[in-house]
Design a protein around this motif. Sequence first.
Motif, mmCIF file in Angstrom:
data_model
loop_
_atom_site.group_PDB
_atom_site.id
_atom_site.type_symbol
_atom_site.label_atom_id
_atom_site.label_comp_id
_atom_site.label_asym_id
_atom_site.label_seq_id
_atom_site.Cartn_x
_atom_site.Cartn_y
_atom_site.Cartn_z
ATOM 1 N N GLY A 55 1.006 -1.200 -0.034
ATOM 2 C CA GLY A 55 -0.152 0.094 0.024
ATOM 3 C C GLY A 55 0.921 1.345 -0.032
ATOM 4 O O GLY A 55 2.271 1.245 0.383
ATOM 5 N N PRO A 56 0.393 2.483 -0.368
ATOM 6 C CA PRO A 56 -0.765 2.677 -0.445
ATOM 7 C C PRO A 56 -1.496 1.992 -2.116
ATOM 8 O O PRO A 56 -0.722 1.741 -2.835
ATOM 9 C CB PRO A 56 -1.000 4.172 -0.542
ATOM 10 C CG PRO A 56 0.241 4.600 -1.224
ATOM 11 C CD PRO A 56 1.217 3.501 -0.265
ATOM 12 N N ASP B 200 -3.946 4.097 5.810
ATOM 13 C CA ASP B 200 -4.218 2.971 4.692
ATOM 14 C C ASP B 200 -3.802 1.504 5.326
ATOM 15 O O ASP B 200 -4.623 0.827 4.863
ATOM 16 C CB ASP B 200 -3.203 3.492 3.680
ATOM 17 C CG ASP B 200 -3.359 2.529 2.319
ATOM 18 O OD1 ASP B 200 -4.668 2.630 1.841
ATOM 19 O OD2 ASP B 200 -2.677 1.440 2.128
ATOM 20 N N TRP C 13 -6.886 -1.094 5.889
ATOM 21 C CA TRP C 13 -7.061 -2.423 4.875
ATOM 22 C C TRP C 13 -6.959 -3.620 5.566
ATOM 23 O O TRP C 13 -7.844 -4.514 5.360
ATOM 24 C CB TRP C 13 -5.685 -2.271 4.044
ATOM 25 C CG TRP C 13 -5.688 -3.699 3.238
ATOM 26 C CD1 TRP C 13 -5.995 -3.943 2.145
ATOM 27 C CD2 TRP C 13 -4.798 -4.639 3.671
ATOM 28 N NE1 TRP C 13 -5.820 -5.140 1.857
ATOM 29 C CE2 TRP C 13 -4.799 -5.763 2.726
ATOM 30 C CE3 TRP C 13 -3.752 -4.748 4.668
ATOM 31 C CZ2 TRP C 13 -3.965 -7.025 2.760
ATOM 32 C CZ3 TRP C 13 -3.137 -5.848 4.782
ATOM 33 C CH2 TRP C 13 -3.204 -7.124 3.739
#
Length: 382
Positions: free
Chosen positions: A91-92, A139, A143
């Motif tokens: 991520g992101p 993030d 997630w």
Amino acid sequence: MWIDNDFPKLLGAELYRPHPAYIIEMAVEPVVVHDFSKQPGQTVQLDRYRFWGKPGTKESRERTADQTLGSASARNIVKDKVLVTLREYTGPADSRDATQPSTFKVARETLITAQRLLLDTGNLNVFHQSIGSLTLLDDYRRWRDRVFANELLKAEACGLASEEQGGYFLPGGKEKGATGGTLGVTYEAGESAKFDVKTDLLEVVKDMRKRNVPTFADGYYRCIVDPTAMMHLRQNSDFREIARYPGTGMINPMAPEMHPDANFFKGMGPAYGQAGFVAGQPVMPTGFLFEGVRWFESTNLPETSYNLVITDESSGAANYGAAQLIFFGPQAVGVGIGGNNAQILLNNNDDFSRFIIMIWSLFAGFETLNRDFITVGYSFVY
């Protein structure tokens, strides 16, 4: 502070810090196996434990003095091996397409200024706010939190939850596929399609106990609740009273002579099941207890809707939002981890050291271990 060495370690350590906004993993207490030698594509073994079954009667376990016991066939712990394939997650993600990778970029000048601020004040939160890295941490946390929610929701595929199996539970104990809309459910005039405390909740808890779902160490099941479903539950006066003041707080170890309620007024936390702060750091919420369940509210459950008939609202089928209530016991979800676990990685292409470009990276596999330990409840929005 040397950027290429200390900064990713400083930021990577924050990936492991729990945050009160994302409580699903903490509530689930997953089974975790970490094998540092494993890489993406390889497997990690998790164990799924089950009970032996019916214990029999008193007479069935009675033995005589001349009976030989050592010749009987021995029984092992009932354990299934679950092989979880490790994948690489990063991520992101691209803001336009979550399936496409992206990076987080910080100007070197911004980072150096923030480092000086960190050395002057010692406030790590201000440091992350100054360079914008809170968005990268959020993030990862958001997630990972959603991953655990999705693993729990897989239990819905088992069918209607009952005294024998886990699965889904619709208000009134309705079963999918009968009549009414694509979901196959119809609520007649006067029937409520909202999750009810006095009927639906008691039925879910009873079924979990009848199918021998173990409780957590505190003796309770747990439930992750969508805010809309929580609103429906709070319309019951008994539930509302508990949810408003769910406990008497906790004793402050630094001031044991004070009443536990003092935490609620003095702000030490976590009082009354709410998140609080100690020494400037967030303390995870403890939830609150009602009818054998410890409740946690989450804003990170996936949005979903179903097509069904609610006669009090419409004569025909229509789409209605479905707010989730996920009940579960321990050992419901397992996690296999490889490599160095979650970490921050830097991109060497830094435009002559003018920028720092980074991602978070994780080698892991997630799997639902015991679907019979999970009941996915719904409360329809209308």
